[in-house]
Design a protein around this motif. Structure first.
Motif, PDB file in Angstrom:
ATOM      1  N   TYR A   1       9.426   0.873  -5.970  1.00 14.95           N
ATOM      2  CA  TYR A   1       8.015   0.616  -6.259  1.00 14.95           C
ATOM      3  C   TYR A   1       7.370   1.919  -6.711  1.00 14.95           C
ATOM      4  CZ  TYR A   1       9.091  -3.412  -3.349  1.00 14.95           C
ATOM      5  OH  TYR A   1       9.685  -4.518  -2.817  1.00 14.95           O
TER       6      TYR A   1
ATOM      7  N   ASN B   1       4.321   4.472  -7.711  1.00 16.51           N
ATOM      8  CA  ASN B   1       2.954   4.770  -7.296  1.00 16.51           C
ATOM      9  C   ASN B   1       2.212   5.415  -8.463  1.00 16.51           C
ATOM     10  OD1 ASN B   1       3.130   4.003  -4.467  1.00 16.51           O
ATOM     11  ND2 ASN B   1       4.496   5.757  -4.228  1.00 16.51           N
TER      12      ASN B   1
ATOM     13  N   THR C   1       8.524   2.459   2.245  1.00 16.46           N
ATOM     14  CA  THR C   1       7.631   2.890   1.179  1.00 16.46           C
ATOM     15  C   THR C   1       6.824   4.073   1.707  1.00 16.46           C
ATOM     16  OG1 THR C   1       5.793   1.430   1.802  1.00 16.46           O
ATOM     17  CG2 THR C   1       7.390   0.552   0.210  1.00 16.46           C
TER      18      THR C   1
ATOM     19  N   THR D   1       3.518  -4.507   0.460  1.00 22.37           N
ATOM     20  CA  THR D   1       4.648  -3.903  -0.233  1.00 22.37           C
ATOM     21  C   THR D   1       4.201  -2.791  -1.170  1.00 22.37           C
ATOM     22  OG1 THR D   1       5.748  -6.049  -0.150  1.00 22.37           O
ATOM     23  CG2 THR D   1       6.668  -4.395  -1.647  1.00 22.37           C
ATOM     24  N   ARG D   2       3.108  -3.012  -1.869  1.00 23.44           N
ATOM     25  CA  ARG D   2       2.601  -2.033  -2.828  1.00 23.44           C
ATOM     26  C   ARG D   2       1.271  -1.468  -2.346  1.00 23.44           C
ATOM     27  NH1 ARG D   2       5.295  -6.026  -5.337  1.00 23.44           N
ATOM     28  NH2 ARG D   2       6.782  -5.474  -6.983  1.00 23.44           N
TER      29      ARG D   2
ATOM     30  N   GLN E   1      -1.146   1.115  -6.622  1.00 24.54           N
ATOM     31  CA  GLN E   1      -1.105   0.372  -7.872  1.00 24.54           C
ATOM     32  C   GLN E   1      -2.455  -0.326  -8.050  1.00 24.54           C
ATOM     33  OE1 GLN E   1       2.359  -2.131  -8.357  1.00 24.54           O
ATOM     34  NE2 GLN E   1       3.786  -0.447  -7.997  1.00 24.54           N
TER      35      GLN E   1
END
Length: 324
Positions: free
Chosen positions: A13, A15, A102, A203-204, A207
């Motif tokens: 993922y 950033n 993460t 999860t993110r 973003q």
């Protein structure tokens, strides 16, 4: 999503800061766009669980991009066992479950290292602060709560793996094929019930597009207020879907902060405030929240019925959310 000027290998993922949006691309949209072009298709609709995705449309002019909660289709088949609110169950301040590694989850878990006695935490890794620093999109030394991260991460290293239930018995390697044992309940109900609020590490994080997943759903099922460690405007997205947040009881201005470092700092400010409150104060606050918690459970039931009734092309609720 990926950055056009950065290699894509071994990155799960990416950033980004919000002002870097012009350099962000999407593999899936590129593939669909090429398919549309090669087959001379017109008026193609693409649905994704990304709030405010329309500001991405100029990059893919042959696609009509819509935000719809398609990621919530599979949970509509779950049999929900809703938990009745009971403040007397509350013994700890926080619930925070983490699965894949993460960077934002590492930061939040390092913060909780300073108050493990008040937190039901899952963290399976023992990476040092230098590892975190090497992967961040900002200079950790400029972070408002850097001292807390350093001290808390040392405690994580000394105690990893930290688990709420018996899912691992050794530390895991970030960004590898190591995963926790999946032969266990994915919803540790007892640990939710004894916690005042759920800190939902989506999860993110760094973003531009908010997305809601089953992680928020689980907090609602267990009648917990939630703090979203997620992209900006995630709470707004939840409100668009009919849920209520908790700005009557604590500061949710973090949701409007588009600078991702500052949003993390505001989230930790809020966690520090909640952690400073005695359990009896949190129980009283929780009792006051009961109508909001019950409303959110009822709305989740309603959404389950709506999503089961029609598919994405004919469901009026999906069409209502297209304005996002």
């Amino acid at each position: 999503l990926y950055h056009k000027d950065r290699p894509t290998e071994n990155i799960l993922y990416y950033n980004f800061e919000d002002n870097d949006v012009d350099n962000i691309l999407c593999h899936e949209f590129e593939s669909i766009s090429l398919f549309v072009k090669n087959n001379n298709l017109k008026n193609v609709n693409v649905y994704c669980n990304a709030h405010n995705i329309k500001k991405f449309s100029y990059k893919y002019p042959n696609l009509n991009l819509y935000c719809t909660p398609i990621g919530w289709q599979y949970p509509t088949t779950w049999n929900f066992n809703f938990i009745e609110p009971d403040s007397l169950d509350i013994k700890k301040h926080f619930w925070c479950g983490n699965w894949k590694y993460t960077e934002h989850r590492h930061i939040v878990s390092a913060f909780f290292g300073n108050c493990l006695q008040n937190t039901n935490l899952s963290w399976f890794y023992n990476k040092n602060i230098e590892y975190l620093e090497s992967r961040l999109w900002f200079d950790i030394k400029t972070f408002k709560h850097n001292d807390l991260l350093v001290s808390g991460n040392k405690i994580l290293e000394d105690n990893s793996p930290i688990v709420m239930d018996d899912v691992v018995n050794n530390t895991l390697t970030p960004h590898s094929k190591d995963i926790p044992n999946i032969d266990h309940s994915i919803i540790p109900t007892d640990y939710y019930n004894e916690s005042f609020c759920a800190v939902v590490t989506e999860t993110r994080f760094a973003q531009p597009f908010a997305a809601l997943t089953e992680k928020t759903m689980q907090a609602i099922i267990h009648a917990r207020p939630f703090i979203m460690v997620a992209p900006p405007f995630t709470l707004k997205y939840a409100k668009d879907m009919g849920w209520k947040s908790f700005d009557k009881w604590f500061d949710e201005s973090y949701d409007n902060e588009t600078n991702h470092q500052k949003r993390l700092e505001k989230i930790l400010d809020l966690l520090l405030h909640i952690n400073s409150l005695p359990i009896n104060d949190l129980r009283s606050m929780y009792n006051d929240m009961t109508p909001t918690l019950l409303h959110n459970q009822k709305q989740l039931r309603n959404l389950q019925k709506i999503f089961k009734k029609n598919n994405i092309d004919t469901n009026p609720y999906f069409r209502k959310l297209r304005c996002s």
